[in-house]
Design a protein around this motif. Structure first.
Motif, mmCIF file in Angstrom:
data_model
loop_
_atom_site.group_PDB
_atom_site.id
_atom_site.type_symbol
_atom_site.label_atom_id
_atom_site.label_comp_id
_atom_site.label_asym_id
_atom_site.label_seq_id
_atom_site.Cartn_x
_atom_site.Cartn_y
_atom_site.Cartn_z
ATOM 1 N N UNK A 30 1.006 -1.206 0.099
ATOM 2 C CA UNK A 30 0.068 -0.076 0.080
ATOM 3 C C UNK A 30 0.885 1.137 -0.032
ATOM 4 N N UNK A 31 0.848 2.331 -1.004
ATOM 5 C CA UNK A 31 1.475 3.361 -0.920
ATOM 6 C C UNK A 31 0.533 4.382 0.038
ATOM 7 N N UNK A 32 -0.161 3.932 1.006
ATOM 8 C CA UNK A 32 -1.044 4.886 1.698
ATOM 9 C C UNK A 32 -2.037 5.331 0.806
ATOM 10 N N UNK A 33 -2.973 5.622 1.770
ATOM 11 C CA UNK A 33 -4.259 6.465 1.337
ATOM 12 C C UNK A 33 -4.888 7.523 1.969
ATOM 13 N N UNK A 34 -5.701 8.348 1.546
ATOM 14 C CA UNK A 34 -6.398 9.295 2.368
ATOM 15 C C UNK A 34 -7.473 8.813 2.862
ATOM 16 N N UNK A 35 -8.168 9.406 3.863
ATOM 17 C CA UNK A 35 -9.209 8.756 4.667
ATOM 18 C C UNK A 35 -10.463 9.886 4.696
ATOM 19 N N UNK A 36 -11.543 9.172 4.664
ATOM 20 C CA UNK A 36 -13.020 9.951 4.685
ATOM 21 C C UNK A 36 -13.480 9.497 6.075
ATOM 22 N N UNK A 37 -13.844 10.278 6.942
ATOM 23 C CA UNK A 37 -14.370 10.071 8.269
ATOM 24 C C UNK A 37 -15.973 10.121 8.103
ATOM 25 N N UNK A 38 -16.673 9.038 8.392
ATOM 26 C CA UNK A 38 -18.099 9.105 8.382
ATOM 27 C C UNK A 38 -18.789 9.579 9.527
ATOM 28 N N UNK A 39 -18.187 9.185 10.908
ATOM 29 C CA UNK A 39 -18.745 9.561 11.918
ATOM 30 C C UNK A 39 -17.847 10.188 12.771
ATOM 31 N N UNK A 40 -18.178 11.348 13.676
ATOM 32 C CA UNK A 40 -17.266 11.997 14.418
ATOM 33 C C UNK A 40 -16.398 11.381 15.296
ATOM 34 N N UNK A 41 -15.305 11.826 15.546
ATOM 35 C CA UNK A 41 -14.370 11.308 16.764
ATOM 36 C C UNK A 41 -12.824 11.424 16.382
ATOM 37 N N UNK A 75 -7.385 4.497 20.460
ATOM 38 C CA UNK A 75 -7.439 5.745 20.179
ATOM 39 C C UNK A 75 -8.347 6.157 19.257
ATOM 40 N N UNK A 76 -9.042 5.352 18.370
ATOM 41 C CA UNK A 76 -9.770 5.642 17.419
ATOM 42 C C UNK A 76 -11.169 5.758 17.711
ATOM 43 N N UNK A 77 -11.981 6.763 17.814
ATOM 44 C CA UNK A 77 -13.318 6.712 18.030
ATOM 45 C C UNK A 77 -14.411 6.977 17.064
ATOM 46 N N UNK A 78 -13.841 7.554 15.956
ATOM 47 C CA UNK A 78 -14.364 7.928 14.869
ATOM 48 C C UNK A 78 -14.975 6.628 14.135
ATOM 49 N N UNK A 79 -16.091 6.824 13.350
ATOM 50 C CA UNK A 79 -16.734 5.429 12.679
ATOM 51 C C UNK A 79 -16.907 5.718 11.280
ATOM 52 N N UNK A 80 -17.450 4.570 10.641
ATOM 53 C CA UNK A 80 -17.576 4.643 9.116
ATOM 54 C C UNK A 80 -16.405 5.414 8.398
ATOM 55 N N UNK A 81 -15.075 4.971 8.558
ATOM 56 C CA UNK A 81 -13.975 5.327 7.951
ATOM 57 C C UNK A 81 -13.769 4.597 6.509
ATOM 58 N N UNK A 82 -13.446 5.634 5.575
ATOM 59 C CA UNK A 82 -13.221 4.746 4.189
ATOM 60 C C UNK A 82 -11.988 5.439 3.834
ATOM 61 N N UNK A 83 -11.202 4.272 3.381
ATOM 62 C CA UNK A 83 -9.875 4.541 2.735
ATOM 63 C C UNK A 83 -10.019 5.047 1.066
ATOM 64 N N UNK A 84 -9.368 5.876 0.531
ATOM 65 C CA UNK A 84 -9.575 6.228 -0.603
ATOM 66 C C UNK A 84 -8.196 6.313 -1.313
#
Length: 85
Positions: A30-41, A75-84
């Motif tokens: 994986x060259x890495x990805x950016x993230x979309x955060x669906x649920x706050x945290x 330490x991750x509390x956000x939800x619905x995280x999507x890799x792009x």
């Protein structure tokens, strides 16, 4: 300055303290990805450069424009995280 985020692939992320985000289509690295955060945290990540960082107080619908190889469960509390990619 206006910057447009364009990606070709997306996949749901399961946070893990031991497993990197898996590349799409059976790739070997994986060259890495950016993230979309669906649920706050908060989101703890390992960057493509090997840094361990916690992004605190992210809002639902926010992007993290950093090349990430792992989303840690600790330490991750956000939800619905999507890799792009």
């Amino acid at each position: 300055m206006y910057q447009k985020l364009q990606v070709g692939r997306a996949a749901a992320v399961t946070p893990s303290d031991t497993t990197d985000i898996q590349p799409i289509n059976g790739g070997t690295s994986s060259n890495g990805c950016v993230l979309y955060i669906g649920g706050a945290g908060n989101v703890r990540v390992t960057t493509d450069g090997g840094d361990d960082v916690v992004f605190v107080g992210l809002a639902a619908g926010q992007f993290i424009p950093v090349q990430v190889t792992r989303v840690c469960a600790t330490n991750t509390t956000a939800t619905n995280i999507v890799a792009l990619w």
